[in-house]
Design an enzyme around this catalytic site. Structure first.
Site, PDB file in Angstrom:
ATOM      1  N   VAL A  67       0.869  -1.186   0.000  1.00  0.00           N
ATOM      2  CA  VAL A  67       0.000   0.000   0.000  1.00  0.00           C
ATOM      3  C   VAL A  67       0.899   1.228   0.000  1.00  0.00           C
ATOM      4  CG1 VAL A  67      -1.805   1.258   1.239  1.00  0.00           C
ATOM      5  CG2 VAL A  67      -1.711  -1.223   1.421  1.00  0.00           C
ATOM      6  N   SER A  71       0.453   7.639  -3.665  1.00  0.00           N
ATOM      7  CA  SER A  71      -0.394   6.653  -4.336  1.00  0.00           C
ATOM      8  C   SER A  71      -1.027   7.260  -5.578  1.00  0.00           C
ATOM      9  CB  SER A  71      -1.498   6.200  -3.392  1.00  0.00           C
ATOM     10  OG  SER A  71      -2.481   5.500  -4.131  1.00  0.00           O
ATOM     11  N   HIS A 125      -3.738   6.463  -6.595  1.00  0.00           N
ATOM     12  CA  HIS A 125      -5.171   6.598  -6.344  1.00  0.00           C
ATOM     13  C   HIS A 125      -5.517   8.030  -5.915  1.00  0.00           C
ATOM     14  CE1 HIS A 125      -6.410   2.469  -7.032  1.00  0.00           C
ATOM     15  NE2 HIS A 125      -5.244   2.111  -6.525  1.00  0.00           N
ATOM     16  N   ASP A 175      -8.691  -0.074  -9.608  1.00  0.00           N
ATOM     17  CA  ASP A 175      -8.413  -1.430  -9.114  1.00  0.00           C
ATOM     18  C   ASP A 175      -9.621  -2.292  -9.456  1.00  0.00           C
ATOM     19  OD1 ASP A 175      -6.016  -0.673  -8.070  1.00  0.00           O
ATOM     20  OD2 ASP A 175      -6.705  -0.545  -5.982  1.00  0.00           O
ATOM     21  N   GLU A 201       0.916  -6.096  -9.465  1.00  0.00           N
ATOM     22  CA  GLU A 201      -0.516  -5.887  -9.203  1.00  0.00           C
ATOM     23  C   GLU A 201      -1.291  -6.026 -10.508  1.00  0.00           C
ATOM     24  OE1 GLU A 201      -1.417  -2.220  -7.191  1.00  0.00           O
ATOM     25  OE2 GLU A 201      -0.288  -2.775  -5.401  1.00  0.00           O
ATOM     26  N   HIS A 203      -4.386  -3.432 -10.888  1.00  0.00           N
ATOM     27  CA  HIS A 203      -4.256  -1.971 -10.865  1.00  0.00           C
ATOM     28  C   HIS A 203      -3.905  -1.427 -12.258  1.00  0.00           C
ATOM     29  CE1 HIS A 203      -2.830   1.854  -8.697  1.00  0.00           C
ATOM     30  NE2 HIS A 203      -2.362   2.011  -9.927  1.00  0.00           N
TER      31      HIS A 203
END
Ligand SMILES: [Zn+2]
Length: 272
Positions: free
Chosen positions: A179, A185, A187, A194, A237, A240
């Site tokens: 994380v 991030s 995000h 995701d 990932e 993602h």
């Protein structure tokens, strides 16, 4: 009398021989001189050619040429600087954080899932295209996250490792590979989506297979590929996916670059 005549003949003969030798010697000297001068000329000629070649070389790298080269490079660099500053190409990782003041204009995708308003239509089109192909078991689980939300997720992961007996520093380092810290991030940009269960089970789905093949056409990239973990600093990932824009995504796919590599490539002042 005969002896005198003979003597005279002898002297004449000797004289002729001496004269002959002298002529031969003179001729030889002239010939040798000629040959030497010929060689010398040939060498001069070679030197001249060399100098001309050098001249040409010097001319090729004359200051004006160098200036032109420098100008072209700097023009490319400034063009790339503009590209590098594009909102869709923002690089966020442990070395490049997002300023907390950066909050993109958001639009709702579905049930509280927010995405950058400028990119959401591409995400919608991509999901629609998958649905049309019969891939319906696909959904966005997480997209935009506020800095506070990211902080909460990060701290939760740190706590998870601390519960396993790790010290704070080590727990943070471990958490960071799974994380990202707040401000670090993607995000926070509202440009990352995701999919599904947010784990590598996603790799086995038809959706993943389709995305690998077609996501670039909608401007999306697999942000943390398996073979780029060393460069991204993030564990693989499969779920993602990041919006960068169609042209960039296609070039990255073609060249096999992850975002970090692509940014370096652009910085290298190569034409885009
Ligand atoms: Zn993610």
């Amino acid at each position: 009398m005969l002896r005198i005549v003979n003597k005279k003949k002898f002297i004449r003969g000797i004289s002729i021989i001496i004269a002959g030798i002298a002529i031969i010697v003179i001729l030889m000297v002239i010939m040798i001189k000629g040959i030497i001068s010929l060689f010398a000329k040939a060498e001069d000629g070679a030197e001249e050619t060399k100098i001309t070649t050098l001249d040409n070389t010097i001319q090729t790298y004359s200051p004006s040429t160098i200036q032109n080269t420098v100008q072209t490079t700097s023009q490319t660099t400034s063009a790339n600087t503009e590209v590098l500053n594009e909102w869709n190409l923002k690089l966020v990782n442990k070395n490049n954080s997002v300023d907390r003041s950066y909050v993109p204009e958001l639009e709702e995708l579905d049930d509280g899932i927010m995405f950058d308003k400028r990119a959401i239509s591409y995400l919608r089109s991509m999901i629609n295209a998958m649905n049309k192909k019969g891939i319906t078991k696909v959904w966005v689980q997480s997209a935009y996250r506020s800095y506070e939300k990211q902080e909460e997720l990060f701290n939760r992961k740190v706590q998870y490792y601390k519960n396993q007996g790790k010290k704070q520093e080590e727990a943070e380092t471990l958490a960071q590979t799974v994380v990202q810290r707040p401000e670090m991030s993607e995000h926070n940009l509202g440009l990352a989506a995701d999919f599904n269960t947010v784990n590598n089970e996603f790799e086995k789905t038809k959706a993943f297979e389709w995305l690998q093949e077609n996501a670039a056409d909608y401007g999306f990239i697999l942000r943390y590929p398996k073979d780029k973990q060393e460069i991204t600093g993030i564990t693989y990932e499969s779920w993602h996916w990041r919006y960068v824009g169609e042209n960039h995504a296609k070039t990255m796919k073609e060249k096999g670059y992850c975002l970090e590599e692509y940014i370096e490539y652009l910085k290298g002042a190569e034409s885009v």
